[in-house]
Design a protein around this motif. Sequence first.
Motif, PDB file in Angstrom:
ATOM      1  N   MET A  69     -39.980  -8.116  13.288  1.00 59.13           N
ATOM      2  CA  MET A  69     -40.302  -9.527  12.740  1.00 59.13           C
ATOM      3  C   MET A  69     -41.872  -9.422  12.706  1.00 59.13           C
ATOM      4  O   MET A  69     -42.494  -8.852  13.514  1.00 59.13           O
ATOM      5  CB  MET A  69     -39.810 -10.715  13.592  1.00 59.13           C
ATOM      6  N   ASP A  91     -45.182 -11.850  11.051  1.00 57.88           N
ATOM      7  CA  ASP A  91     -45.400 -13.190  10.716  1.00 57.88           C
ATOM      8  C   ASP A  91     -45.849 -13.256   9.099  1.00 57.88           C
ATOM      9  O   ASP A  91     -45.707 -14.303   8.445  1.00 57.88           O
ATOM     10  CB  ASP A  91     -46.677 -14.027  11.517  1.00 57.88           C
ATOM     11  N   TRP A  97     -36.145  -9.011  17.681  1.00 57.06           N
ATOM     12  CA  TRP A  97     -37.249 -10.016  16.925  1.00 57.06           C
ATOM     13  C   TRP A  97     -38.465  -9.444  17.089  1.00 57.06           C
ATOM     14  O   TRP A  97     -39.220  -9.343  16.165  1.00 57.06           O
ATOM     15  CB  TRP A  97     -36.793 -11.286  17.411  1.00 57.06           C
ATOM     16  N   LYS A 156     -43.088 -15.927  14.715  1.00 58.41           N
ATOM     17  CA  LYS A 156     -42.765 -14.733  15.696  1.00 58.41           C
ATOM     18  C   LYS A 156     -42.788 -15.119  17.217  1.00 58.41           C
ATOM     19  O   LYS A 156     -41.976 -14.847  17.901  1.00 58.41           O
ATOM     20  CB  LYS A 156     -43.457 -13.482  15.218  1.00 58.41           C
TER      21      LYS A 156
END
Length: 490
Positions: free
Chosen positions: A261, A263, A257, A149
């Motif tokens: 997003m 991880d 993102w 990320k």
Amino acid sequence: MGRKVKVSDCGWMPARVSLTLLTATGIMVIYMARVNFSITIMEMAVFPDSVSTSASGRAASSCIDAEGTGETGGGGGGKGQGGGGGIVDTTNATSSNITLSSDKLEESIQDPRMVLTGAQQGAVLGSFFYGYVMTQLLGGRAAEIYGTKRVLGITVFAGAIISMLTPLAYSFGYVALIINRVALGIFQGVCYPAISALSTTWIPALERPRFLSASCTANCLGIVLTMPMCGFLIETLGWPSVFYFTGAVSLLWVALWAWLMYDKPEQHPRISPEELEYIQNATRGSNAKAKSALLSAMPFLSRFLGSNIWSWVTDYVLTKELLPVTTCRKIVTFIGLFCAGLAIVGASFVGCNAYLAVGLLSLATFLNGAVVSGYFAAILEMAPNLAGTLTGYGNTLGSVSAFLAPVITGVITANQTAEEWQIAYGLTAILYTVCTFIFLIFGSTTIQPWNFDQGDGRGGKGGKSLEDPKCQALTSHTLEEDEEEHVVKH
């Protein structure tokens, strides 16, 4: 592996599917920032090489449109009043073309845009990859430590800023433009390694080919969209708008993102319990295997990079005549064998520190890449007419180690102790050292007398060095004679 999860168990869109779409659009944005320059450069600069008068003059005789000259047969009153063949006065046409070309050249000189030669254009376009190759390894490791990320987000964010600064770099000149492209390459070099690190955390092994195919090949779609977009923006708003628009789109993707997003699957607030369980069961243990595979590949990648980098360095030294050929070959051979041997010995004493061991072995293979520009090149220089024979002879002897080394290593390291591996690595370093000093003492780039057929009168008792102008003349003369002899025989 866990039970197979249905789409209905994961809400209207599984988290790993949304991740794939988000990653794919990221690759598209990355490629928009990469390829926009290749299209826009045709509007940013003029290229005098493409309008040279000599080129027009040479092309005139074969590229004249006979119908456009008004001098074709059957046209009434022209010079070529024969049958329908159409004879052209190429003298006048060539002169006209040269005049037109001269006008274009003068126009290009008065053009306010940047003037780039063909070589400069190639340097600017290729400068992206100077930075791109520098961060491949860094990107993969950074993603493993800090998460994809952050790494991919920073990559696209930096690319957006660099893209928006391109018109400013253009105003400072050719060198600033190269620096701008190198900087973009440095940041974008981390993207694919970072995505690979992401796939081992989020995507089950059986689905990874689909994930990698969908995300990584989105670059093609990015290129397809970028080309017409650039054409439209250049036509309507001018070429700087291409870089501003690309940067704006990149920043928009970074915002998405950062919002969507995560991880790790367990960090995702909207993932279903069923999908989370499936991903965790399917990826358990894969991270360690992937990391082991990456570490195992590092020395081979270092060998590839080393052989290319050392060859560039060596070619530069010889081109600038900073060192004699033989001296240069001996120095890089010393680096590729003796120095590499020291790194190998160091790797045997790091204990259980896998990263340091792989680092030292990668350093050893990087240094070993220098031998391609060392003794291997010397073989070709000492007897160019017998280069194939000598290479075959050397590879035959060298291949003996390919089947002896595993056997000897297996005997030495029967118990797989650190001390036994120190002996094995030490033996390798000893062999490297012996070979180093053999080449330092006896190695040469002097063309040997047996390079020539003794019956042709060119053999002799003493060889000549490649630095000797007489030797260069002799070699050139020899090649010319061989070519003439071939023509006569055939």
